[in-house]
Design a protein around this motif. Structure first.
Motif, PDB file in Angstrom:
ATOM      1  N   ALA A 295       0.832  -1.204   0.000  1.00 32.95           N
ATOM      2  CA  ALA A 295       0.000   0.000   0.000  1.00 32.95           C
ATOM      3  C   ALA A 295       0.868   1.256   0.000  1.00 32.95           C
ATOM      4  CB  ALA A 295      -0.922   0.003   1.220  1.00 32.95           C
ATOM      5  N   LEU A 296       2.092   1.127   0.509  1.00 37.99           N
ATOM      6  CA  LEU A 296       3.040   2.235   0.526  1.00 37.99           C
ATOM      7  C   LEU A 296       4.011   2.161  -0.654  1.00 37.99           C
ATOM      8  CD1 LEU A 296       3.988   2.164   4.321  1.00 37.99           C
ATOM      9  CD2 LEU A 296       2.202   3.509   3.240  1.00 37.99           C
ATOM     10  N   ILE A 297       4.519   0.963  -0.897  1.00 34.28           N
ATOM     11  CA  ILE A 297       5.557   0.791  -1.908  1.00 34.28           C
ATOM     12  C   ILE A 297       5.065   1.115  -3.310  1.00 34.28           C
ATOM     13  CG2 ILE A 297       7.032  -0.930  -3.035  1.00 34.28           C
ATOM     14  CD1 ILE A 297       7.165  -2.354  -0.301  1.00 34.28           C
ATOM     15  N   ALA A 298       3.871   0.654  -3.644  1.00 35.35           N
ATOM     16  CA  ALA A 298       3.378   0.769  -5.018  1.00 35.35           C
ATOM     17  C   ALA A 298       3.281   2.210  -5.498  1.00 35.35           C
ATOM     18  CB  ALA A 298       2.020   0.085  -5.143  1.00 35.35           C
ATOM     19  N   LYS A 299       2.960   3.127  -4.578  1.00 36.66           N
ATOM     20  CA  LYS A 299       2.795   4.527  -4.973  1.00 36.66           C
ATOM     21  C   LYS A 299       3.810   5.456  -4.309  1.00 36.66           C
ATOM     22  CE  LYS A 299      -1.583   4.627  -3.808  1.00 36.66           C
ATOM     23  NZ  LYS A 299      -2.964   5.101  -3.583  1.00 36.66           N
ATOM     24  N   GLY A 300       4.742   4.886  -3.554  1.00 40.22           N
ATOM     25  CA  GLY A 300       5.712   5.729  -2.873  1.00 40.22           C
ATOM     26  C   GLY A 300       5.087   6.608  -1.816  1.00 40.22           C
ATOM     27  N   CYS A 301       4.042   6.098  -1.180  1.00 41.10           N
ATOM     28  CA  CYS A 301       3.327   6.885  -0.167  1.00 41.10           C
ATOM     29  C   CYS A 301       4.085   6.925   1.149  1.00 41.10           C
ATOM     30  CB  CYS A 301       1.935   6.298   0.062  1.00 41.10           C
ATOM     31  SG  CYS A 301       0.856   6.398  -1.359  1.00 41.10           S
ATOM     32  N   LYS A 302       3.740   7.882   1.961  1.00 36.45           N
ATOM     33  CA  LYS A 302       4.347   8.030   3.278  1.00 36.45           C
ATOM     34  C   LYS A 302       3.254   8.118   4.341  1.00 36.45           C
ATOM     35  CE  LYS A 302       8.228  10.691   1.394  1.00 36.45           C
ATOM     36  NZ  LYS A 302       8.917  12.001   1.415  1.00 36.45           N
ATOM     37  N   ILE A 303       3.528   7.491   5.493  1.00 35.39           N
ATOM     38  CA  ILE A 303       2.663   7.640   6.666  1.00 35.39           C
ATOM     39  C   ILE A 303       3.445   8.395   7.728  1.00 35.39           C
ATOM     40  CG2 ILE A 303       1.490   6.454   8.551  1.00 35.39           C
ATOM     41  CD1 ILE A 303       0.771   4.238   6.704  1.00 35.39           C
ATOM     42  N   GLY A 304       2.842   9.413   8.299  1.00 35.35           N
ATOM     43  CA  GLY A 304       3.505  10.196   9.327  1.00 35.35           C
ATOM     44  C   GLY A 304       2.548  10.587  10.432  1.00 35.35           C
ATOM     45  N   GLY A 305       3.060  11.345  11.368  1.00 37.64           N
ATOM     46  CA  GLY A 305       2.252  11.827  12.485  1.00 37.64           C
ATOM     47  C   GLY A 305       2.596  13.265  12.795  1.00 37.64           C
ATOM     48  N   SER A 306       1.761  13.895  13.596  1.00 37.05           N
ATOM     49  CA  SER A 306       1.986  15.287  13.973  1.00 37.05           C
ATOM     50  C   SER A 306       1.412  15.520  15.360  1.00 37.05           C
ATOM     51  CB  SER A 306       1.326  16.230  12.960  1.00 37.05           C
ATOM     52  OG  SER A 306       1.550  17.584  13.292  1.00 37.05           O
ATOM     53  N   GLN A 307       2.108  16.330  16.146  1.00 36.99           N
ATOM     54  CA  GLN A 307       1.676  16.615  17.520  1.00 36.99           C
ATOM     55  C   GLN A 307       1.628  18.118  17.751  1.00 36.99           C
ATOM     56  OE1 GLN A 307       2.870  14.570  21.443  1.00 36.99           O
ATOM     57  NE2 GLN A 307       4.382  16.191  21.292  1.00 36.99           N
ATOM     58  N   ILE A 308       0.479  18.650  18.011  1.00 35.94           N
ATOM     59  CA  ILE A 308       0.203  20.072  18.296  1.00 35.94           C
ATOM     60  C   ILE A 308       1.164  20.985  17.533  1.00 35.94           C
ATOM     61  CG2 ILE A 308      -1.068  19.708  20.408  1.00 35.94           C
ATOM     62  CD1 ILE A 308       1.472  20.325  22.030  1.00 35.94           C
ATOM     63  N   GLY A 309       1.773  21.954  18.208  1.00 36.84           N
ATOM     64  CA  GLY A 309       2.695  22.893  17.584  1.00 36.84           C
ATOM     65  C   GLY A 309       3.362  23.718  18.665  1.00 36.84           C
ATOM     66  N   GLY A 310       4.515  24.298  18.340  1.00 35.54           N
ATOM     67  CA  GLY A 310       5.203  25.159  19.287  1.00 35.54           C
ATOM     68  C   GLY A 310       4.532  26.515  19.397  1.00 35.54           C
ATOM     69  N   PRO A 311       4.937  27.323  20.382  1.00 31.84           N
ATOM     70  CA  PRO A 311       4.306  28.635  20.581  1.00 31.84           C
ATOM     71  C   PRO A 311       4.322  29.521  19.339  1.00 31.84           C
ATOM     72  CG  PRO A 311       5.637  28.072  22.483  1.00 31.84           C
ATOM     73  CD  PRO A 311       5.907  27.015  21.461  1.00 31.84           C
ATOM     74  N   LYS A 312       5.428  29.549  18.595  1.00 28.28           N
ATOM     75  CA  LYS A 312       5.490  30.398  17.404  1.00 28.28           C
ATOM     76  C   LYS A 312       4.504  29.929  16.344  1.00 28.28           C
ATOM     77  CE  LYS A 312      10.250  32.012  17.977  1.00 28.28           C
ATOM     78  NZ  LYS A 312      11.618  32.053  17.377  1.00 28.28           N
ATOM     79  N   GLU A 313       4.343  28.618  16.226  1.00 29.49           N
ATOM     80  CA  GLU A 313       3.409  28.083  15.241  1.00 29.49           C
ATOM     81  C   GLU A 313       1.966  28.372  15.637  1.00 29.49           C
ATOM     82  OE1 GLU A 313       3.810  24.332  12.279  1.00 29.49           O
ATOM     83  OE2 GLU A 313       3.969  23.883  14.418  1.00 29.49           O
ATOM     84  N   ILE A 314       1.670  28.312  16.933  1.00 36.49           N
ATOM     85  CA  ILE A 314       0.325  28.654  17.401  1.00 36.49           C
ATOM     86  C   ILE A 314       0.037  30.127  17.146  1.00 36.49           C
ATOM     87  CG2 ILE A 314      -1.190  28.789  19.418  1.00 36.49           C
ATOM     88  CD1 ILE A 314       0.337  26.416  20.599  1.00 36.49           C
ATOM     89  N   GLU A 315       1.034  30.979  17.394  1.00 35.53           N
ATOM     90  CA  GLU A 315       0.870  32.407  17.121  1.00 35.53           C
ATOM     91  C   GLU A 315       0.605  32.639  15.630  1.00 35.53           C
ATOM     92  OE1 GLU A 315       3.211  36.593  18.092  1.00 35.53           O
ATOM     93  OE2 GLU A 315       4.336  34.717  18.020  1.00 35.53           O
ATOM     94  N   GLU A 316       1.342  31.930  14.782  1.00 33.95           N
ATOM     95  CA  GLU A 316       1.142  32.033  13.333  1.00 33.95           C
ATOM     96  C   GLU A 316      -0.267  31.596  12.936  1.00 33.95           C
ATOM     97  OE1 GLU A 316       2.346  29.024   9.918  1.00 33.95           O
ATOM     98  OE2 GLU A 316       4.114  30.059  10.692  1.00 33.95           O
ATOM     99  N   MET A 317      -0.747  30.500  13.541  1.00 26.27           N
ATOM    100  CA  MET A 317      -2.090  29.999  13.246  1.00 26.27           C
ATOM    101  C   MET A 317      -3.151  31.023  13.623  1.00 26.27           C
ATOM    102  SD  MET A 317      -4.195  27.035  15.242  1.00 26.27           S
ATOM    103  CE  MET A 317      -4.042  28.079  16.699  1.00 26.27           C
ATOM    104  N   LEU A 318      -3.003  31.643  14.785  1.00 27.56           N
ATOM    105  CA  LEU A 318      -3.986  32.634  15.222  1.00 27.56           C
ATOM    106  C   LEU A 318      -4.012  33.841  14.284  1.00 27.56           C
ATOM    107  CD1 LEU A 318      -3.372  32.495  19.085  1.00 27.56           C
ATOM    108  CD2 LEU A 318      -5.413  31.685  17.876  1.00 27.56           C
ATOM    109  N   GLN A 319      -2.844  34.281  13.841  1.00 23.11           N
ATOM    110  CA  GLN A 319      -2.794  35.388  12.900  1.00 23.11           C
ATOM    111  C   GLN A 319      -3.448  35.005  11.574  1.00 23.11           C
ATOM    112  OE1 GLN A 319      -1.959  38.461  13.373  1.00 23.11           O
ATOM    113  NE2 GLN A 319      -1.098  38.291  15.422  1.00 23.11           N
TER     114      GLN A 319
END
Length: 367
Positions: A295-319
């Protein structure tokens, strides 16, 4: 303007707290440090993490606990450090799911603004242990909260408090993986799950100018809402026949917000185009389903994860939210209704985020 020596909040004492057995009680906050600020809480969103933690779903919880990490309020006390002095008394600020990290220069994550991945000193806004004092952090189902100032963010004037609160965790949880994986013009994006997180995913993906935004849910009962939020298409995985085949190779990026170990993961991966990415942000209390390597190899797909964000990223999101007019779908409830609101949240009744309000603390003149 100051804060009391004793705070009050809705405390859970065992795993039955998730069933609406919280008690409004006094508690002693961590010893005030010059790097801290005290916030008089006006709003606090209810997050799925609150439920998992109250019932010890992700591991043993340190009881008693006051949950809540989508906090907005006004600064009533600030320490003498540079990080604390960037705030003035009365400033409207928010705090998300993180209250501390090591912040050392030799920490690659902290130095790069990725405090949420700090391997040495991550402390959650609740159920986290401060290494210097041994105090267990307490959250925002309360009248006040005390946190290190580094992890507080000023709320832009263009974002209302009841809208900013759920962005502090729910919003950043999907904003970060969208932004960091290229969501924008020309990108075709799918959002799995149309709950509190998923609805933010649709809103932000649309505001980022994605070429196509597809909401993916089990049933069709939320299609009208999804399209009102900006979704161009809707897939109901338990009702649409051969949905994997019909929509095969149509998406560049999928952000999955669901927390079920029974998700049709192999089907989701079929929706990806060559070199597509699947990013998981929902955290089941069990394990993710098994998949075939092809399911990954045939199309070169990637599975990843993400966890919240740092203070600067939250500030950027609010703006970004202020500039684009991103407005979550929230239902405000009095803080005194925390118990029934927690139960309703677990029962999936939120459309799409509950926000608890301390009416005595809600200074509308500052919005």
């Amino acid at each position: 303007m100051t804060s009391p020596e004793t705070f009050h909040g809705w405390l859970g004492h065992d795993s039955t707290a998730a069933k609406g057995n919280l008690s409004w009680q006094p508690f002693t906050p961590k010893t005030f440090a010059e790097t801290d600020i005290d916030i008089k809480i006006s709003h606090c969103g209810i997050c799925g993490t609150d439920i998992h933690t109250l019932r010890s779903g992700w591991g043993p919880t340190h009881y008693p606990i006051c949950v809540g990490h989508e906090i907005v309020g006004h600064v009533v006390r600030a320490g003498s450090s540079a990080s604390a002095q960037k705030f003035s008394l009365g400033d409207r600020v928010g705090v998300g799911a993180q209250a501390a990290s090591c912040l050392k220069e030799d920490c690659d994550e902290c130095a790069r603004g990725m405090e949420q991945h700090c391997p040495k000193g991550f402390v959650g806004t609740y159920n986290g242990k401060y290494p210097d004092s041994g105090y267990w952090s307490m959250g925002g189902y309360a009248d006040y909260v005390r946190v290190p100032a580094h992890f507080a963010i000023k709320i832009p004037d263009g974002v209302k408090s009841e809208d900013a609160a759920p962005m502090m965790c729910g919003g950043i949880t999907v904003y970060a993986p969208l932004k960091n994986n290229g969501a924008g013009p020309g990108k075709r994006v799918g959002i799995v799950g149309l709950g509190g997180l998923g609805h933010f995913g649709v809103l932000f993906a649309k505001a980022m100018g994605c070429a196509k935004v597809v909401a993916i849910s089990r049933r069709r009962n939320k299609e009208e809402d999804a399209r009102a939020m900006g979704a161009d298409e809707y897939i109901a995985t338990s009702e649409d026949e051969k949905w994997e085949r019909k929509h095969s190779r149509t998406l560049d990026l999928i952000v999955s917000t669901v927390s079920s170990p029974d998700m049709p993961l192999s089907g989701y991966l079929r929706l990806l185009r060559t070199n597509g990415e699947f990013i998981q942000v929902g955290a089941p209390e069990d394990i993710l389903p098994a998949i075939s390597a092809f399911a990954l190899i045939a199309k070169g797909c990637k599975i990843g994860g993400s966890q919240i964000g740092g203070p600067k990223e939250i500030e950027e999101m609010l703006q970004f939210a202020a500039e684009k007019g991103v407005k979550p779908w929230v239902e405000q409830r009095p803080m005194k209704q925390a118990n029934p609101s927690v139960v309703d949240m677990e029962d999936g009744k939120a459309r799409y985020r509950y926000v608890l309000v301390n009416h005595d603390h809600d200074d509308h003149a500052k919005l």
